[in-house]
Design a protein around this motif. Structure first.
Motif, PDB file in Angstrom:
ATOM      1  N   SER A 101       0.828  -1.205   0.000  1.00 40.17           N
ATOM      2  CA  SER A 101       0.000   0.000   0.000  1.00 40.17           C
ATOM      3  C   SER A 101       0.866   1.260   0.000  1.00 40.17           C
ATOM      4  O   SER A 101       0.530   2.241  -0.672  1.00 40.17           O
ATOM      5  N   ASP A 104       2.173   1.673  -3.506  1.00 37.35           N
ATOM      6  CA  ASP A 104       1.107   2.209  -4.359  1.00 37.35           C
ATOM      7  C   ASP A 104       0.922   3.709  -4.126  1.00 37.35           C
ATOM      8  O   ASP A 104       0.757   4.482  -5.072  1.00 37.35           O
ATOM      9  N   GLU A 105       0.951   4.108  -2.855  1.00 38.79           N
ATOM     10  CA  GLU A 105       0.806   5.529  -2.530  1.00 38.79           C
ATOM     11  C   GLU A 105       1.986   6.328  -3.084  1.00 38.79           C
ATOM     12  O   GLU A 105       1.809   7.426  -3.602  1.00 38.79           O
ATOM     13  N   THR A 107       3.801   5.587  -5.741  1.00 41.35           N
ATOM     14  CA  THR A 107       3.612   5.675  -7.190  1.00 41.35           C
ATOM     15  C   THR A 107       2.556   6.713  -7.535  1.00 41.35           C
ATOM     16  O   THR A 107       2.733   7.523  -8.453  1.00 41.35           O
ATOM     17  N   LYS A 108       1.461   6.716  -6.787  1.00 37.91           N
ATOM     18  CA  LYS A 108       0.379   7.673  -7.016  1.00 37.91           C
ATOM     19  C   LYS A 108       0.866   9.107  -6.799  1.00 37.91           C
ATOM     20  O   LYS A 108       0.601   9.995  -7.623  1.00 37.91           O
ATOM     21  N   LYS A 109       1.587   9.336  -5.715  1.00 41.67           N
ATOM     22  CA  LYS A 109       2.090  10.687  -5.416  1.00 41.67           C
ATOM     23  C   LYS A 109       3.131  11.120  -6.439  1.00 41.67           C
ATOM     24  O   LYS A 109       3.197  12.291  -6.811  1.00 41.67           O
ATOM     25  N   LYS A 110       3.950  10.188  -6.916  1.00 44.19           N
ATOM     26  CA  LYS A 110       4.960  10.525  -7.920  1.00 44.19           C
ATOM     27  C   LYS A 110       4.276  10.951  -9.224  1.00 44.19           C
ATOM     28  O   LYS A 110       4.666  11.937  -9.843  1.00 44.19           O
ATOM     29  N   LYS A 111       3.236  10.211  -9.629  1.00 43.07           N
ATOM     30  CA  LYS A 111       2.488  10.585 -10.830  1.00 43.07           C
ATOM     31  C   LYS A 111       1.786  11.926 -10.638  1.00 43.07           C
ATOM     32  O   LYS A 111       1.748  12.752 -11.553  1.00 43.07           O
ATOM     33  N   GLU A 112       1.242  12.127  -9.428  1.00 40.52           N
ATOM     34  CA  GLU A 112       0.584  13.393  -9.114  1.00 40.52           C
ATOM     35  C   GLU A 112       1.588  14.550  -9.216  1.00 40.52           C
ATOM     36  O   GLU A 112       1.278  15.604  -9.760  1.00 40.52           O
ATOM     37  N   THR A 115       2.377  15.210 -12.897  1.00 41.74           N
ATOM     38  CA  THR A 115       1.260  15.931 -13.506  1.00 41.74           C
ATOM     39  C   THR A 115       1.284  17.398 -13.091  1.00 41.74           C
ATOM     40  O   THR A 115       1.109  18.291 -13.920  1.00 41.74           O
TER      41      THR A 115
END
Length: 127
Positions: A101, A104-105, A107-112, A115
């Motif tokens: 988890s 995953d967080e 990866t999500k924050k890196k993509k955020e 962006t």
């Protein structure tokens, strides 16, 4: 008069740059914290694996009646080897889920962050 307007534009640009720098620093700090948490969990999982391999390498007939000690909340508790193996399995599953988890967080924050960087036209300049 144009110098006053230019000065105000420059001040507004500097404020925007500072805001962007602060946001970038916050993203970097969050990513660093998440990465260190993932590393800590990976280390704990590795320690659990080593102990589990050590205990499961003992044949079942030799395990019976043998004492095993486990540190729980700073207190050394006496258990049987089979009890500790079950506890280790449960703990390793929980640690693995937590690690996943956090990954995953991360990866999500890196993509955020990527962006956000592209939408604000932020480029990294290294000295």
């Amino acid at each position: 008069m144009s110098t006053v307007a230019d000065a105000e534009k420059q001040q507004a640009q500097d404020q925007k740059s500072q805001k962007l720098q602060q946001q970038y620093n916050q993203y970097q700090q969050l990513l660093t914290e998440l990465q260190s948490q993932v590393s800590a969990l990976a280390s704990q999982i590795q320690e659990h694996v080593i102990v589990d391999k050590s205990l499961t390498s003992i044949p079942p007939e030799k395990r019976e009646g043998r004492k095993c000690f486990k540190m729980i909340g700073g207190v050394l508790v006496e258990k049987t080897i089979d009890e500790v193996i079950k506890i280790l399995d449960h703990d390793m599953k929980a640690l693995t889920e937590n690690k996943k988890s956090l990954e995953d967080e991360f990866t999500k924050k890196k993509k955020e962050m990527e962006t956000w960087m592209s939408s604000n036209n932020v480029k990294i300049i290294r000295n």
